[in-house]
Design a protein around this motif. Sequence first.
Motif, PDB file in Angstrom:
ATOM      1  N   PHE A  84       3.839  -2.584  -4.104  1.00  0.00           N
ATOM      2  CA  PHE A  84       2.551  -2.042  -3.672  1.00  0.00           C
ATOM      3  C   PHE A  84       2.129  -2.657  -2.338  1.00  0.00           C
ATOM      4  O   PHE A  84       1.616  -1.958  -1.457  1.00  0.00           O
ATOM      5  CB  PHE A  84       1.494  -2.298  -4.743  1.00  0.00           C
ATOM      6  CG  PHE A  84       0.200  -1.568  -4.503  1.00  0.00           C
ATOM      7  CD1 PHE A  84       0.178  -0.182  -4.390  1.00  0.00           C
ATOM      8  CD2 PHE A  84      -0.992  -2.265  -4.394  1.00  0.00           C
ATOM      9  CE1 PHE A  84      -1.014   0.494  -4.164  1.00  0.00           C
ATOM     10  CE2 PHE A  84      -2.190  -1.600  -4.171  1.00  0.00           C
ATOM     11  CZ  PHE A  84      -2.199  -0.219  -4.057  1.00  0.00           C
ATOM     12  N   LEU A  85       2.355  -3.960  -2.168  1.00  0.00           N
ATOM     13  CA  LEU A  85       2.060  -4.592  -0.885  1.00  0.00           C
ATOM     14  C   LEU A  85       2.903  -3.971   0.231  1.00  0.00           C
ATOM     15  O   LEU A  85       2.419  -3.774   1.356  1.00  0.00           O
ATOM     16  CB  LEU A  85       2.325  -6.096  -0.953  1.00  0.00           C
ATOM     17  CG  LEU A  85       1.335  -6.935  -1.751  1.00  0.00           C
ATOM     18  CD1 LEU A  85       1.831  -8.373  -1.878  1.00  0.00           C
ATOM     19  CD2 LEU A  85      -0.052  -6.915  -1.110  1.00  0.00           C
ATOM     20  N   ILE A 113       1.218  -0.661   1.024  1.00  0.00           N
ATOM     21  CA  ILE A 113      -0.060  -0.849   1.699  1.00  0.00           C
ATOM     22  C   ILE A 113       0.146  -1.264   3.155  1.00  0.00           C
ATOM     23  O   ILE A 113      -0.597  -0.845   4.050  1.00  0.00           O
ATOM     24  CB  ILE A 113      -0.896  -1.927   0.963  1.00  0.00           C
ATOM     25  CG1 ILE A 113      -1.345  -1.414  -0.407  1.00  0.00           C
ATOM     26  CG2 ILE A 113      -2.093  -2.370   1.797  1.00  0.00           C
ATOM     27  CD1 ILE A 113      -2.373  -0.329  -0.369  1.00  0.00           C
ATOM     28  N   THR A 142      -6.102  -5.720  -1.119  1.00  0.00           N
ATOM     29  CA  THR A 142      -5.343  -5.456  -2.343  1.00  0.00           C
ATOM     30  C   THR A 142      -5.705  -6.453  -3.434  1.00  0.00           C
ATOM     31  O   THR A 142      -5.828  -6.091  -4.615  1.00  0.00           O
ATOM     32  CB  THR A 142      -3.831  -5.508  -2.044  1.00  0.00           C
ATOM     33  OG1 THR A 142      -3.548  -4.682  -0.921  1.00  0.00           O
ATOM     34  CG2 THR A 142      -3.027  -5.022  -3.232  1.00  0.00           C
ATOM     35  N   GLY A 156     -10.870  -1.900   0.466  1.00  0.00           N
ATOM     36  CA  GLY A 156      -9.824  -1.733  -0.544  1.00  0.00           C
ATOM     37  C   GLY A 156     -10.075  -0.525  -1.426  1.00  0.00           C
ATOM     38  O   GLY A 156      -9.143   0.226  -1.759  1.00  0.00           O
TER      39      GLY A 156
END
Length: 222
Positions: free
Chosen positions: A12-13, A16, A146, A187
């Motif tokens: 996910f990082l 992002i 995040t 976010g």
Amino acid sequence: MSQVPKFGFSAFLKLINANPKPQKRLVRDRFRPSTGGYDFHKSLRQRVQRIAFENLSFQAALASTAEIGKTAERESAIKGLRQFSEWREKNFGDLSACDSFLFESPKGFFKVEFTPNFLIELNGRRTAVHLWNTRQALSAGLVNATLCMVASRYPVEGRPDDFAVLSLQDGRLFKWSDATKETAAFGERLLDVLDLDFANARLEFGLPGAIEGDRPLEIPRS
């Protein structure tokens, strides 16, 4: 809803922190057939876990990397272990286990699992730390945004005091407690934008999903 993609926290990082075109490609890739892929960083995580919870010495962990057959994976694990050892020399509190936490995007188009590699007390705060060892550069603003997603959804029971990402590429520690209210709001807007991208991808692949009006979002990259 069928076929809801789920991300590990490092994946996910990566999403992002990607630029817009690669980001949209990563979203679409979540709907394509997959064999599961190879976990390049598993060997590093296993050794860190053994250092943290089985009293394996750093030198023994480093020596054991000779067992890793792939050269790039072995070199990455060695670099990550050395960076972790340097960080531990400055942050020597006891390490303990911490449960992972799964949360869903606002419209339910994807899920994210925050998996701490350990819990440590930093500045009097019980901090759940996730290790990052991918070469892709991280934006402090995006990582903190995040972490705000995680913190705002984490259950009260058993909740850590803080949430963090430790980059084993450069030793930087990103903490939720360093984020601002503006970062948290950013976010949430970012989640909305990603939900739109996933809704678009669902329609592209013939899956049920609704599209709402696009809301432009300027994403910082530094």
